[in-house]
Design a protein around this motif. Structure first.
Motif, PDB file in Angstrom:
ATOM      1  N   GLU A 113       3.964  -7.621  10.958  1.00 61.72           N
ATOM      2  CA  GLU A 113       5.244  -6.967  10.714  1.00 61.72           C
ATOM      3  C   GLU A 113       5.049  -5.482  10.425  1.00 61.72           C
ATOM      4  O   GLU A 113       4.143  -5.094   9.691  1.00 61.72           O
ATOM      5  N   GLU A 114       5.884  -4.669  11.071  1.00 63.55           N
ATOM      6  CA  GLU A 114       5.917  -3.208  10.896  1.00 63.55           C
ATOM      7  C   GLU A 114       4.556  -2.562  11.126  1.00 63.55           C
ATOM      8  O   GLU A 114       4.163  -1.641  10.423  1.00 63.55           O
ATOM      9  N   LYS A 115       3.836  -3.015  12.132  1.00 59.24           N
ATOM     10  CA  LYS A 115       2.502  -2.513  12.403  1.00 59.24           C
ATOM     11  C   LYS A 115       2.397  -1.652  13.667  1.00 59.24           C
ATOM     12  O   LYS A 115       1.505  -0.840  13.793  1.00 59.24           O
ATOM     13  N   PHE A 116       3.324  -1.822  14.617  1.00 62.07           N
ATOM     14  CA  PHE A 116       3.144  -1.247  15.944  1.00 62.07           C
ATOM     15  C   PHE A 116       4.123  -0.120  16.268  1.00 62.07           C
ATOM     16  O   PHE A 116       5.275  -0.138  15.865  1.00 62.07           O
ATOM     17  N   LEU A 140      11.000  -7.251  17.354  1.00 61.60           N
ATOM     18  CA  LEU A 140      11.506  -6.071  16.635  1.00 61.60           C
ATOM     19  C   LEU A 140      10.875  -5.950  15.255  1.00 61.60           C
ATOM     20  O   LEU A 140      10.630  -4.851  14.765  1.00 61.60           O
ATOM     21  N   SER A 141      10.559  -7.086  14.624  1.00 60.52           N
ATOM     22  CA  SER A 141       9.955  -7.053  13.279  1.00 60.52           C
ATOM     23  C   SER A 141       8.543  -6.470  13.307  1.00 60.52           C
ATOM     24  O   SER A 141       8.044  -6.008  12.293  1.00 60.52           O
ATOM     25  N   PHE A 142       7.893  -6.493  14.445  1.00 57.78           N
ATOM     26  CA  PHE A 142       6.539  -5.945  14.580  1.00 57.78           C
ATOM     27  C   PHE A 142       6.527  -4.425  14.625  1.00 57.78           C
ATOM     28  O   PHE A 142       5.480  -3.797  14.469  1.00 57.78           O
ATOM     29  N   LEU A 143       7.685  -3.806  14.862  1.00 59.54           N
ATOM     30  CA  LEU A 143       7.753  -2.353  15.031  1.00 59.54           C
ATOM     31  C   LEU A 143       7.751  -1.593  13.715  1.00 59.54           C
ATOM     32  O   LEU A 143       8.432  -1.976  12.762  1.00 59.54           O
ATOM     33  N   LYS A 144       7.008  -0.495  13.694  1.00 62.18           N
ATOM     34  CA  LYS A 144       7.121   0.474  12.606  1.00 62.18           C
ATOM     35  C   LYS A 144       8.495   1.131  12.721  1.00 62.18           C
ATOM     36  O   LYS A 144       9.103   1.140  13.799  1.00 62.18           O
ATOM     37  N   THR A 145       8.981   1.724  11.663  1.00 60.72           N
ATOM     38  CA  THR A 145      10.202   2.504  11.748  1.00 60.72           C
ATOM     39  C   THR A 145       9.979   3.629  12.751  1.00 60.72           C
ATOM     40  O   THR A 145       8.969   4.325  12.703  1.00 60.72           O
ATOM     41  N   GLU A 169      22.556  -5.457  15.589  1.00 61.27           N
ATOM     42  CA  GLU A 169      22.656  -6.299  14.390  1.00 61.27           C
ATOM     43  C   GLU A 169      21.366  -6.296  13.575  1.00 61.27           C
ATOM     44  O   GLU A 169      21.390  -6.553  12.376  1.00 61.27           O
ATOM     45  N   SER A 170      20.253  -5.990  14.225  1.00 60.26           N
ATOM     46  CA  SER A 170      18.968  -5.995  13.518  1.00 60.26           C
ATOM     47  C   SER A 170      18.546  -4.599  13.055  1.00 60.26           C
ATOM     48  O   SER A 170      17.453  -4.430  12.531  1.00 60.26           O
ATOM     49  N   GLY A 171      19.402  -3.602  13.269  1.00 62.09           N
ATOM     50  CA  GLY A 171      19.089  -2.247  12.826  1.00 62.09           C
ATOM     51  C   GLY A 171      18.383  -1.401  13.870  1.00 62.09           C
ATOM     52  O   GLY A 171      17.951  -0.287  13.581  1.00 62.09           O
ATOM     53  N   ALA A 172      18.256  -1.902  15.076  1.00 60.53           N
ATOM     54  CA  ALA A 172      17.670  -1.125  16.173  1.00 60.53           C
ATOM     55  C   ALA A 172      18.790  -0.690  17.111  1.00 60.53           C
ATOM     56  O   ALA A 172      19.911  -1.177  17.014  1.00 60.53           O
ATOM     57  N   PHE A 173      18.482   0.222  18.013  1.00 58.42           N
ATOM     58  CA  PHE A 173      19.479   0.609  19.012  1.00 58.42           C
ATOM     59  C   PHE A 173      18.813   0.732  20.370  1.00 58.42           C
ATOM     60  O   PHE A 173      17.636   1.061  20.472  1.00 58.42           O
ATOM     61  N   VAL A 174      19.579   0.412  21.398  1.00 54.27           N
ATOM     62  CA  VAL A 174      19.074   0.507  22.761  1.00 54.27           C
ATOM     63  C   VAL A 174      19.285   1.939  23.236  1.00 54.27           C
ATOM     64  O   VAL A 174      20.413   2.405  23.355  1.00 54.27           O
TER      65      VAL A 174
END
Length: 194
Positions: A113-116, A140-145, A169-174
């Motif tokens: 989580e939040e590593k990539f 999406l959970s694997f992504l760093k901010t 809904e998960s806080g990301a945007f396309v």
């Protein structure tokens, strides 16, 4: 390293079952478009860590590994033969980049989580999982901010608006997406940013 295993694995991609599709114009075009969308919309910076979900034949993983600039590629697949072929192939090719291969169900993998900086899931991975929102949310959970997800699908029943809504809904945007049906194969390509 088992050279016979590698030869059989790579040769299987061009055998009677997979060969006609893998050598078809449609397949070659999809391969081109997957790479083109990545090249036009993603930048691999120095030290970036990338994760690919779904190894398959490992062609995409090899491409990603050579894009690295002192970063690491982590490739995940639940099929032992896919994971083994990539791991042994990388070693046999003397690939100089850091590639971590995980054989396991991406939904059960812990600690990523939040590593990539970039996560990719291309081809039939999502459809073969039988999951939709769960596997997208896991990716999406694997992504760093500030990190980006590259999602590509050939599932004709999948709706681009559903993916865009799920990201929101998960806080990301396309940030960018296209759908294309050249040569009869519908494919959609997305860049989502966390």
């Amino acid at each position: 390293m088992d050279k016979d295993f590698l030869l059989e694995t790579y040769g299987g991609g061009y055998g009677p079952e997979a060969g006609p599709w893998n050598l078809s114009l449609e397949s070659k075009y999809l391969e081109y478009m997957i790479t083109k969308f990545f090249e036009e919309n993603f930048t691999v910076g120095k030290g970036y860590d990338i994760c690919n979900i779904g190894i398959g034949a490992g062609i995409w993983d090899r491409y990603l590994s050579y894009k690295l600039k002192n970063g690491t590629l982590t490739s995940i697949d639940r099929l032992e033969d896919c994971a083994r072929a990539l791991k042994e192939g990388i070693a046999y090719e003397k690939n100089p980049n850091r590639v971590n291969v995980i054989c396991g169900d991406v939904m059960l993998v812990k600690g990523l989580e939040e590593k990539f900086d970039i996560v990719t899931m291309v081809g039939s991975t999502r459809a073969e999982s039988g999951l939709y929102s769960e596997i997208i949310l896991k990716a999406l959970s694997f992504l760093k901010t500030g990190g980006s997800l590259y999602y590509q699908t050939t599932d004709r029943s999948e709706n681009a608006e559903d993916f865009i809504k799920l990201c929101g809904e998960s806080g990301a945007f396309v940030e960018k997406w296209i759908c294309d049906d050249t040569h009869g194969s519908k494919a959609c390509y997305f860049k989502a940013v966390k």
